[in-house]
Motif scaffolding. Structure first.
Motif, PDB file in Angstrom:
ATOM      1  N   ALA A 149       9.175   4.537  -6.931  1.00 25.21           N
ATOM      2  CA  ALA A 149       9.975   4.018  -5.670  1.00 25.21           C
ATOM      3  C   ALA A 149       9.259   3.963  -4.413  1.00 25.21           C
ATOM      4  CB  ALA A 149      11.211   4.554  -5.440  1.00 25.21           C
ATOM      5  N   ALA A 150       8.626   5.323  -4.205  1.00 21.72           N
ATOM      6  CA  ALA A 150       7.634   5.244  -2.941  1.00 21.72           C
ATOM      7  C   ALA A 150       6.370   6.091  -3.337  1.00 21.72           C
ATOM      8  CB  ALA A 150       8.540   5.881  -1.655  1.00 21.72           C
ATOM      9  N   GLY A 151       5.295   5.758  -3.099  1.00 21.47           N
ATOM     10  CA  GLY A 151       4.020   6.420  -3.440  1.00 21.47           C
ATOM     11  C   GLY A 151       3.243   5.614  -3.798  1.00 21.47           C
ATOM     12  N   ASN A 152       1.648   6.145  -3.835  1.00 17.91           N
ATOM     13  CA  ASN A 152       0.531   5.300  -4.261  1.00 17.91           C
ATOM     14  C   ASN A 152       0.239   5.711  -5.796  1.00 17.91           C
ATOM     15  OD1 ASN A 152       0.183   4.470  -1.573  1.00 17.91           O
ATOM     16  ND2 ASN A 152      -0.837   6.332  -0.876  1.00 17.91           N
ATOM     17  N   VAL A 153      -0.442   4.877  -6.289  1.00 16.20           N
ATOM     18  CA  VAL A 153      -0.948   4.953  -7.675  1.00 16.20           C
ATOM     19  C   VAL A 153      -2.426   4.743  -7.822  1.00 16.20           C
ATOM     20  CG1 VAL A 153      -0.603   4.117  -9.969  1.00 16.20           C
ATOM     21  CG2 VAL A 153       1.373   4.317  -8.506  1.00 16.20           C
ATOM     22  N   GLU A 154      -3.125   5.577  -8.590  1.00 20.51           N
ATOM     23  CA  GLU A 154      -4.442   5.398  -8.611  1.00 20.51           C
ATOM     24  C   GLU A 154      -4.938   5.302 -10.074  1.00 20.51           C
ATOM     25  OE1 GLU A 154      -8.614   8.107  -7.840  1.00 20.51           O
ATOM     26  OE2 GLU A 154      -6.882   8.324  -6.944  1.00 20.51           O
ATOM     27  N   LEU A 155      -5.510   4.317 -10.584  1.00 22.82           N
ATOM     28  CA  LEU A 155      -5.740   3.944 -11.905  1.00 22.82           C
ATOM     29  C   LEU A 155      -7.210   4.193 -11.999  1.00 22.82           C
ATOM     30  CD1 LEU A 155      -3.699   0.840 -12.061  1.00 22.82           C
ATOM     31  CD2 LEU A 155      -2.761   2.745 -12.814  1.00 22.82           C
ATOM     32  N   LYS A 156      -7.875   4.810 -13.306  1.00 21.12           N
ATOM     33  CA  LYS A 156      -8.960   4.917 -13.586  1.00 21.12           C
ATOM     34  C   LYS A 156      -9.213   4.497 -15.198  1.00 21.12           C
ATOM     35  CE  LYS A 156     -13.306   7.545 -13.386  1.00 21.12           C
ATOM     36  NZ  LYS A 156     -13.854   8.858 -12.526  1.00 21.12           N
ATOM     37  N   ALA A 157      -9.768   3.148 -15.443  1.00 19.89           N
ATOM     38  CA  ALA A 157     -10.147   2.929 -16.732  1.00 19.89           C
ATOM     39  C   ALA A 157      -8.724   3.051 -17.408  1.00 19.89           C
ATOM     40  CB  ALA A 157     -11.206   3.775 -17.366  1.00 19.89           C
ATOM     41  N   VAL A 158      -7.694   2.500 -17.158  1.00 21.50           N
ATOM     42  CA  VAL A 158      -6.577   2.724 -17.796  1.00 21.50           C
ATOM     43  C   VAL A 158      -6.338   1.148 -18.766  1.00 21.50           C
ATOM     44  CG1 VAL A 158      -3.980   2.200 -17.601  1.00 21.50           C
ATOM     45  CG2 VAL A 158      -5.134   3.788 -16.218  1.00 21.50           C
ATOM     46  N   GLU A 159      -6.146   1.263 -19.820  1.00 21.25           N
ATOM     47  CA  GLU A 159      -6.071   0.279 -20.989  1.00 21.25           C
ATOM     48  C   GLU A 159      -4.910  -0.406 -21.206  1.00 21.25           C
ATOM     49  OE1 GLU A 159      -7.775   1.757 -24.407  1.00 21.25           O
ATOM     50  OE2 GLU A 159      -9.408   2.730 -23.666  1.00 21.25           O
ATOM     51  N   GLY A 160      -3.804  -0.058 -20.421  1.00 19.80           N
ATOM     52  CA  GLY A 160      -2.564  -1.017 -20.519  1.00 19.80           C
ATOM     53  C   GLY A 160      -1.468  -0.499 -19.359  1.00 19.80           C
ATOM     54  N   LEU A 161      -1.080  -1.548 -18.950  1.00 22.38           N
ATOM     55  CA  LEU A 161      -0.263  -1.309 -17.826  1.00 22.38           C
ATOM     56  C   LEU A 161       1.335  -2.289 -17.675  1.00 22.38           C
ATOM     57  CD1 LEU A 161      -0.439   0.013 -14.889  1.00 22.38           C
ATOM     58  CD2 LEU A 161      -1.351  -2.133 -14.272  1.00 22.38           C
ATOM     59  N   ASP A 162       2.271  -1.485 -17.395  1.00 19.34           N
ATOM     60  CA  ASP A 162       3.370  -2.459 -17.156  1.00 19.34           C
ATOM     61  C   ASP A 162       4.280  -1.695 -16.161  1.00 19.34           C
ATOM     62  OD1 ASP A 162       5.788  -3.928 -16.678  1.00 19.34           O
ATOM     63  OD2 ASP A 162       6.218  -3.697 -18.822  1.00 19.34           O
ATOM     64  N   LEU A 163       3.989  -1.704 -14.532  1.00 11.41           N
ATOM     65  CA  LEU A 163       4.450  -0.926 -13.660  1.00 11.41           C
ATOM     66  C   LEU A 163       4.900  -1.603 -12.427  1.00 11.41           C
ATOM     67  CD1 LEU A 163       4.011   2.161 -12.670  1.00 11.41           C
ATOM     68  CD2 LEU A 163       1.806   1.581 -11.563  1.00 11.41           C
ATOM     69  N   GLU A 164       5.811  -1.035 -11.898  1.00  8.39           N
ATOM     70  CA  GLU A 164       6.504  -1.593 -10.871  1.00  8.39           C
ATOM     71  C   GLU A 164       6.550  -0.346  -9.606  1.00  8.39           C
ATOM     72  OE1 GLU A 164      10.992  -3.139  -8.743  1.00  8.39           O
ATOM     73  OE2 GLU A 164      10.464  -3.342 -11.193  1.00  8.39           O
ATOM     74  N   VAL A 165       6.026  -0.769  -8.481  1.00  8.05           N
ATOM     75  CA  VAL A 165       5.705  -0.039  -7.290  1.00  8.05           C
ATOM     76  C   VAL A 165       6.827  -0.514  -5.935  1.00  8.05           C
ATOM     77  CG1 VAL A 165       4.272   1.339  -5.764  1.00  8.05           C
ATOM     78  CG2 VAL A 165       3.578   0.867  -8.270  1.00  8.05           C
ATOM     79  N   THR A 166       7.552  -0.283  -5.686  1.00 11.26           N
ATOM     80  CA  THR A 166       8.484  -0.461  -4.452  1.00 11.26           C
ATOM     81  C   THR A 166       7.729  -0.428  -3.225  1.00 11.26           C
ATOM     82  OG1 THR A 166      10.686   0.123  -5.799  1.00 11.26           O
ATOM     83  CG2 THR A 166      10.676  -0.515  -3.445  1.00 11.26           C
ATOM     84  N   ALA A 167       7.369   0.586  -2.847  1.00  3.80           N
ATOM     85  CA  ALA A 167       6.535   0.856  -1.467  1.00  3.80           C
ATOM     86  C   ALA A 167       5.458   1.810  -1.466  1.00  3.80           C
ATOM     87  CB  ALA A 167       7.618   1.225  -0.524  1.00  3.80           C
TER      88      ALA A 167
END
Length: 248
Positions: A149-167
């Motif tokens: 809902a609120a916060g930052n996301v850091e990805l490094k060499a992630v092989e799959g994604l289904d993500l929702e970030v509101t803010a």
């Protein structure tokens, strides 16, 4: 009874301090406010995801009210390792990370969802996150899905994604070889590097903000760009913010 009412009841019963109650209520309010602000500013919410995932993948599911979450691939492991104020319980073939309970009360259930959690996942495991207000860092894992809902996301060499970030902002790198992947950001910037070895069709969209795509075939006005043979697909939607995707 809502989580807010439970916090107040614990405070009145003397099971938590005023400081602890204020911290919990603030975290809940931050996530709620971020979601409401994004919805009021941008209109309707995203539709639920169909949720593609690789066959045979097992899941570690985490729910956090606030704090930080780090998850990294550890090829030496056979089972996930969790460091922090939580316990791991089996649910079928998967596991869920639950807050530690204190004397069987709801206190541990809330406070256990705060603070810092560090996860190490073996190959063949994905991570599902449900967070009100948290910073999420992932490295090398097979799949990341869920909502922040609120916060930052850091990805490094992630092989799959289904993500929702509101803010919040999302940045990092992906290695996509197959399957269907999706990233949705309501309010925040997205910066992604698509790593060598990826084969992906990219469908980017920005409602309010700038878009920059580099290293993919296709025209600037085209709805879909491609890298390699395009065996995987990646849909990136940004409602309010800037989008930058680069193929290395």
């Amino acid at each position: 009874m809502t989580e807010q009412e439970r916090i107040q009841a614990l405070l009145q019963a003397g099971k938590i301090t005023q400081q602890e109650a204020d911290l919990l209520l603030s975290a809940l309010e931050e996530g709620y406010t971020a979601s409401q602000q994004a919805q009021a500013t941008l209109g309707e919410q995203y539709a639920p995801s169909a949720g593609w995932q690789p066959e045979g993948l097992r899941w570690l599911r985490v729910r956090l009210i606030a704090g930080s979450l780090e998850a990294r691939l550890d090829k030496s492991l056979q089972m996930p390792v969790v460091e922090g104020p939580a316990e791991v319980r089996p649910v079928g073939a998967d596991f869920e990370v639950l807050p530690e309970m204190s004397g069987g009360s709801f206190l541990g259930g809330l406070l256990g969802r705060m603070g810092s959690l560090k996860l190490r996942l073996p190959p063949g495991w994905g991570l599902e996150v449900d967070s009100k207000a948290a910073q999420v860092e992932t490295e090398g894992i097979a799949f990341l899905k869920g909502r922040v809902a609120a916060g930052n996301v850091e990805l490094k060499a992630v092989e799959g994604l289904d993500l929702e970030v509101t803010a919040g902002n999302i940045e990092g790198s992906l290695l996509l070889r197959e399957g269907q992947h999706r990233l949705r950001a309501s309010m925040g910037n997205v910066e992604l590097d698509v790593l060598p070895g990826s084969s992906v069709r990219l469908s980017p969209s920005v409602s309010l903000g700038n878009q920059e795509i580099r290293g993919f075939s296709g025209t600037a006005n085209g709805a879909t760009r491609q890298l390699g043979e395009g065996r995987a697909s990646l849909e990136v939607s940004v409602r309010m913010g800037n989008l930058e995707v680069k193929a290395r």
